[in-house]
Design an enzyme around this catalytic site. Structure first.
Site, short mmCIF file in Angstrom:
data_model
loop_
_atom_site.label_atom_id
_atom_site.label_comp_id
_atom_site.label_asym_id
_atom_site.label_seq_id
_atom_site.Cartn_x
_atom_site.Cartn_y
_atom_site.Cartn_z
N TYR A 21 -56.33 -39.25 18.85
CA TYR A 21 -56.32 -40.24 17.76
C TYR A 21 -55.13 -40.06 16.82
O TYR A 21 -55.15 -40.59 15.70
CB TYR A 21 -57.58 -40.11 16.89
CG TYR A 21 -58.88 -39.95 17.63
CD1 TYR A 21 -59.41 -40.97 18.40
CD2 TYR A 21 -59.60 -38.75 17.53
CE1 TYR A 21 -60.62 -40.80 19.06
CE2 TYR A 21 -60.81 -38.59 18.19
CZ TYR A 21 -61.31 -39.61 18.96
OH TYR A 21 -62.50 -39.45 19.59
N GLU A 76 -77.02 -42.30 9.23
CA GLU A 76 -76.62 -41.44 10.36
C GLU A 76 -75.26 -40.78 10.11
O GLU A 76 -74.33 -40.95 10.89
CB GLU A 76 -76.53 -42.28 11.64
CG GLU A 76 -77.79 -43.01 12.01
CD GLU A 76 -77.57 -43.99 13.18
OE1 GLU A 76 -76.41 -44.27 13.56
OE2 GLU A 76 -78.59 -44.45 13.72
N PRO A 77 -75.12 -40.02 9.04
CA PRO A 77 -73.81 -39.40 8.79
C PRO A 77 -73.57 -38.23 9.73
O PRO A 77 -74.50 -37.48 10.04
CB PRO A 77 -73.93 -38.91 7.34
CG PRO A 77 -75.39 -38.61 7.18
CD PRO A 77 -76.13 -39.62 8.03
N GLY A 78 -72.35 -38.08 10.19
CA GLY A 78 -72.01 -36.93 11.03
C GLY A 78 -70.85 -36.18 10.41
O GLY A 78 -71.00 -35.12 9.79
N TYR A 123 -66.50 -33.29 15.50
CA TYR A 123 -65.75 -33.77 16.67
C TYR A 123 -64.65 -32.77 17.08
O TYR A 123 -63.59 -33.16 17.55
CB TYR A 123 -65.16 -35.16 16.40
CG TYR A 123 -66.21 -36.14 15.93
CD1 TYR A 123 -67.22 -36.57 16.80
CD2 TYR A 123 -66.26 -36.60 14.61
CE1 TYR A 123 -68.22 -37.43 16.37
CE2 TYR A 123 -67.25 -37.47 14.17
CZ TYR A 123 -68.23 -37.87 15.06
OH TYR A 123 -69.21 -38.72 14.64
N ARG A 128 -58.53 -34.01 18.93
CA ARG A 128 -58.35 -35.11 17.97
C ARG A 128 -56.88 -35.48 17.72
O ARG A 128 -56.56 -36.67 17.70
CB ARG A 128 -59.07 -34.81 16.64
CG ARG A 128 -60.58 -34.57 16.79
CD ARG A 128 -61.32 -34.63 15.47
NE ARG A 128 -61.37 -35.97 14.95
CZ ARG A 128 -60.61 -36.42 13.98
NH1 ARG A 128 -59.75 -35.63 13.38
NH2 ARG A 128 -60.69 -37.67 13.59
N CYS A 154 -50.22 -27.58 30.00
CA CYS A 154 -49.02 -28.17 30.59
C CYS A 154 -49.00 -29.69 30.43
O CYS A 154 -49.10 -30.43 31.41
CB CYS A 154 -48.92 -27.76 32.05
SG CYS A 154 -48.76 -25.99 32.16
N GLU A 155 -48.93 -30.13 29.21
CA GLU A 155 -48.78 -31.56 28.89
C GLU A 155 -48.03 -31.66 27.59
O GLU A 155 -48.30 -30.90 26.66
CB GLU A 155 -50.15 -32.22 28.66
CG GLU A 155 -50.96 -32.38 29.88
CD GLU A 155 -51.93 -33.55 29.80
OE1 GLU A 155 -51.69 -34.49 29.02
OE2 GLU A 155 -52.91 -33.50 30.54
N1 LLP Z 1 -74.05 -43.50 14.30
C1 LLP Z 1 -73.49 -44.04 15.39
C2 LLP Z 1 -74.21 -45.09 16.13
C3 LLP Z 1 -72.22 -43.59 15.82
O1 LLP Z 1 -71.66 -44.12 16.91
C4 LLP Z 1 -71.55 -42.57 15.08
C5 LLP Z 1 -70.24 -42.07 15.51
C6 LLP Z 1 -72.20 -42.04 13.95
C7 LLP Z 1 -73.44 -42.54 13.57
C8 LLP Z 1 -71.59 -40.96 13.11
O2 LLP Z 1 -70.44 -41.37 12.49
P1 LLP Z 1 -69.68 -40.42 11.43
O3 LLP Z 1 -70.52 -40.33 10.20
O4 LLP Z 1 -69.51 -39.08 12.08
O5 LLP Z 1 -68.40 -41.11 11.20
N2 LLP Z 1 -64.65 -38.50 18.09
C9 LLP Z 1 -64.22 -39.33 16.99
C10 LLP Z 1 -65.38 -39.94 16.22
C11 LLP Z 1 -66.32 -40.76 17.06
C12 LLP Z 1 -67.48 -41.35 16.28
C13 LLP Z 1 -68.49 -41.93 17.21
N3 LLP Z 1 -69.65 -42.47 16.57
C14 LLP Z 1 -63.30 -38.51 16.08
O6 LLP Z 1 -63.01 -37.36 16.40
O7 LLP Z 1 -62.83 -39.01 15.08
#
Ligand code: LLP
Length: 423
Positions: free
Chosen positions: A323, A280-282, A378, A319, A349-350
């Site tokens: 973070y 599940e890469p994002g 993200y 981000r 305004c923050e």
């Molecule tokens: N699978 C599950 C169950 C997840 O919760 C996530 C990300 C992914 C896959 C994908 O992960 P990736 O390959 O993208 O690392 N908003 C945050 C990141 C939150 C990630 C949430 N879950 C940021 O901007 O860094």
């Protein structure tokens, strides 16, 4: 072992196919703030991931939460991508992008009845459950609506991914997954089979995001395979293991992700063990493929520092605020000289509204365009309308063509859904 990346220094400062001139022209045409994606690079990253795990029987489900643009999902589906979703909304997007329901995995700790029913109605390939309560709820809904469904257990292997606290999901102290240590996971797996409408399809793990080291993955995957084999030993079928996402990117913007070492590690652990694998890469697919182009409104000299005030803000890219994330910021106009260290801040305004602090910047003037790099993941998905600011528009460049994939809404659009009982 650290993650490796292919070194392609020529992407500095023009960031892949999207050189400064192109970004300036797009900004002139579509106005700022503007997200600009490199579709060719997105597909290249996705195919590289597929290739890295191709020696094993595997399916790659893009994590829609990273970038849920239907255009980008459609592009990925042309390369065979499935989807990892976490809401009914993301399900709708994946379906709109023509991703086969069979290739969709539904993750998340708090799926509602409506979302579960929608997912079962469309026949999604797998639902990953994260608690006993959720398992019983799905079973009841499936039985009363005559749906059948494959269920995987997301386990919690209690591994620290070494990432930012807010995006770490692998430890028992987080809300994610079902602990291995107290026997819960085993008893729930057994319980799945006791429900006539549910089929146990296997196990899932996801320990966190922006992992820059392979070691935590390796520890988690070893735990996962150990538990899967334990279940098999007890006579349960465990056909499928979902290895989650989490592969980090280089936010310095110098290198593209290289999945080779990751693929080899996965192969070492899972080869010839008889499991089908899911991923599940994002971030690693889209992260380095996006720029946020923004215009300098003013340069302000404070008492002890400078502020470069831009037209993008924390509502466009949260981000850095959320973070303390680093994003490279380049000026698209070369003027020579430098501004020195400056905070790059938005109009909100923050005090927390900044995209960078104490960043050494080249000389910039009001009207110049800057590119905030590596915002493909993200970024746009986390936009809000805080301070009644319409979201940035989004443009996708692919095979030499420019596609406006999300026009900016007007203020009128933002207000019209509200109801004023006093007028
Ligand atoms: N699978 C599950 C169950 C997840 O919760 C996530 C990300 C992914 C896959 C994908 O992960 P990736 O390959 O993208 O690392 N908003 C945050 C990141 C939150 C990630 C949430 N879950 C940021 O901007 O860094």
């Amino acid at each position: 072992m650290a993650l490796s990346h292919t070194n392609t220094p020529e992407i500095i400062p023009d960031h892949g196919m999207l050189d400064s001139g192109t970004l300036i022209n797009l900004a002139d045409q579509y106005k700022t703030p503007l997200y600009v994606y490199d579709g060719d690079q997105i597909l290249e990253n996705f195919k590289a991931f597929q290739k890295a795990v191709s020696n094993l029987e595997s399916k790659v489900h893009f994590a829609v939460k990273a970038n849920s643009s239907v255009a980008i999902l459609s592009l990925l589906s042309t390369a065979g991508a499935g989807a990892d979703i976490v809401s009914g909304g993301e399900l709708q997007r994946a379906l709109n992008a023509n991703i086969n329901p069979d290739k969709i995995i539904f993750s998340g700790v708090g799926k509602t009845d409506n979302e579960l029913l929608l997912a079962m109605h469309h026949g999604v390939g797998q639902i990953n459950i994260e608690s006993g309560a959720e398992l019983d709820r799905i079973a009841a809904l499936a039985a009363s609506n005559n749906f059948e469904c494959s269920i995987a257990l997301r386990i919690n292997v209690d591994v620290d991914p070494g990432s930012h606290e807010k995006i770490s999901t692998g430890q028992n102290s987080t809300k994610f997954g079902i602990a291995l240590t107290n026997g819960q996971a085993e008893s729930y797996y057994e319980r799945i089979s006791s429900y006539p409408n549910l089929t146990p399809s296997g196990l899932a793990v996801h320990i966190g995001s922006q992992l820059t080291n392979l070691a935590p993955f390796e520890t988690a995957y070893n735990e996962l395979v150990g538990f899967a084999e334990h279940l098999r030993g007890k006579g349960f079928a465990v056909p499928y293991l979902d290895l989650g996402g989490g592969f980090g990117i280089d936010y310095e913007g110098i290198t593209h992700p290289d999945f080779t070492k990751y693929g080899k590690m996965v192969e070492r652990i899972f080869k010839n063990k008889g499991f089908k694998l899911g991923f599940e890469p994002g971030r690693s697919i889209v992260g380095n493929c996006g720029n946020l182009v923004t215009k300098v409104i003013y340069v302000k000299q404070g008492i002890d520092k400078r502020f470069v005030i831009i037209d993008a803000a924390m509502n466009d890219l949260i981000r850095p605020t959320l973070y303390d994330a680093f994003h490279r910021i380049d000026s698209l106009t070369e003027r020579g000289g430098d501004t020195g260290n400056a905070d790059i801040v938005g109009p909100i305004c923050e005090t927390g509204d900044y995209l960078a602090r104490n960043r050494h910047m080249p000389f910039v003037e009001a009207g110049d365009y800057l590119a905030v790099r590596s915002v493909g993941a993200y970024g746009a998905v986390m936009m809000s309308n805080y301070n009644t600011r319409p979201e940035a528009s989004e443009v996708l460049c692919y095979e030499g063509m420019v596609h406006l994939i999300r026009p900016r809404r007007t203020i009128e659009d933002l207000i019209k859904m509200e109801i004023n009982p006093f007028l």
